[in-house]
Structures are given as structure tokens and as C-alpha cells.
Design a protein around this motif. Structure first.
Motif: not given
Length: 261
Positions: A138-158
């Protein structure tokens, strides 16, 4: 009886009404204090003779929106206040294609009368077990991960849940390949989205005794894991008014709270 937006000094009495209604002790900060201070959210209170006797909240996620925290104090029940608060919270959302909520057994008949239909259960667990050893890095989420995390959330929740996700990135943890992420809201919740392999490790590694976690019943792997890690309590029903979202229950491993999915 007056229904209005909550002011700063309404937060404590509003949370007291919710605590009594749901049997959960709530203290700021909560998801409600987040939406109350955001242009995308609303916290409403019903006031009678200067006393807060009801609450309702709503938050918009682009074309969709959620209702939550709809409660009425025992002294004010039986007068249609729950319906009035629900309708006021829907009005506060504005024009949305889809409106969702998590309904208790007691609240479900009201929401059905307002045109909501059930989509399935969220199973709710209170954790009490020791955490297993983590099995992936595991690793901490970094500032440069913001868009990837938002995309991951959108893909799960719609949904576009940028408000809640960005408010929960500090202290967030992800798998090394960013296939799953555990967000860290400033209240007691463990929202996790992503692929089952990584999400399983995140949930097992980060859950704490006494934490309440709700997962869709359709996520069988999450339900089975939580049956090992905690005690099951009364489920809630995910309900929808409007078109169904393109969401994936098997990628949702914990909601932001029991009031917003």
C-alpha cells in the motif's frame, strides 16, 4: 414550524436529533458539516418554538444527488414533518436526473410514496475484529493522483463525487498500482472503491473496532469479509428516483456514511 437552512449554531442540535433518531452518537465533523459549508450541499433544520426538531440534508454530484440525515424528533412526529423535510431536501437539489438515498426500514414507505424505488440492500456491519496482515503493498495517495482517484471513483459509482472525494484525500491510502483507494473523510467512515483484490486488502488493513461500514449486498466478497471482521446490524435500502446509474456494486467497498452512498 419552520424549515430552513442550518446556521452554524444549528449544527450541534441538528446532530443531537440525528443521534437520537439513528441510535448513533454523532459529533462534528460529519458528512453533514461538509455539505452545510459547501455550495454543492444543503443541511436543513425544522424549528419549532426555537428548538430544532427535524433535519434533512442533500448533496449534488453533477446530474445526480443524494438525500440523507432525514430525521424527526419524537415530539414532532405524526404531523407529516418527515415528508415535508424530504420534499424540501429534494427541492434544494434543484433539477437532477437521478436522486438517491439509503432508507431505513422505518423510512422506506415514505420514500416509496414519493416515487423512489428500491435498488437493493446495503449490508451494514460494526467492526469488532482484529485486522489481518496486509497482503499487498500500500502507499499514500499523492497530489498527482487526484485525477486518477476521481476517475476510479466515477467508474465505481457512476457519479461525479468530486466534492466528497477531494475532501477525503488527506491521509488516503491506495494499492501500489492505484487499482483501489481508501479515502479518509474527517468523520468515522471508510469509503473504498476499486478492484476487488486491492479493495479487500485495504478494507482488512484499515478497518478499526467499532467502525460502521456499509457495502452493497451485490458485493459478495465485501459482505463475506465483513462477516468475519464484524457484527451485522440492520441493513439499509438503496432507493432511486429517476434513471438508474451505471454503477458497479462490486467496486464499492464502503460508503462515505450511512446517509450518503
Amino acid at each position: 414550524m419552520t424549515i430552513r437552512r442550518a446556521a452554524a449554531d444549528d449544527i450541534e442540535p441538528a446532530l443531537a436529533v440525528m443521534s437520537e433518531a439513528f441510535g448513533i452518537e454523532l459529533r462534528a465533523p460529519t458528512v453533514h458539516t461538509l455539505v452545510a459549508s459547501s455550495p454543492d450541499g444543503t443541511l436543513l433544520v425544522a424549528e419549532e418554538d426555537g428548538v430544532v426538531v427535524g433535519t434533512a440534508a442533500s448533496v449534488t454530484f453533477g446530474p445526480s444527488g443524494w438525500l440523507g440525515g432525514i430525521t424527526v424528533a419524537p415530539s414532532a412526529r405524526g404531523r407529516g414533518l418527515g415528508r415535508a423535510l424530504t420534499e424540501a431536501a429534494i427541492d434544494a437539489l434543484g433539477e437532477r436526473e437521478t436522486v438517491l438515498l439509503l432508507a431505513s426500514t422505518l423510512g422506506r414507505p415514505l420514500y416509496e410514496k414519493l416515487g423512489f424505488e428500491p435498488e437493493g440492500l446495503y449490508r451494514v456491519f460494526s467492526s469488532g475484529a482484529a485486522r489481518p496482515e496486509k497482503t499487498v503493498e500500500l502507499r499514500d495517495v499523492r497530489e498527482e493522483d487526484r485525477e486518477a482517484v476521481l476517475a476510479l471513483d466515477r467508474s465505481a459509482t457512476g457519479e461525479d463525487r468530486s466534492l466528497a472525494v477531494l475532501a477525503s484525500l488527506e491521509g488516503a491510502v491506495a494499492t501500489s498500482d492505484l487499482s483501489a483507494v481508501a479515502l479518509r473523510p474527517p468523520w468515522g467512515a471508510l469509503p473504498i472503491v476499486g478492484d476487488p483484490a486491492g479493495a479487500t486488502t485495504l478494507l482488512a488493513s484499515l478497518i478499526r473496532p467499532g467502525l460502521r461500514v456499509a457495502v452493497p449486498e451485490g458485493n459478495r466478497a465485501a459482505v463475506q469479509l465483513l462477516q468475519l471482521l464484524g457484527r451485522e446490524v440492520e441493513p439499509v435500502t438503496r432507493m432511486r428516483r429517476g434513471p438508474a446509474l451505471d454503477w458497479h456494486p462490486e467496486r464499492v467497498w464502503g460508503v462515505f456514511s450511512l446517509f450518503f452512498g
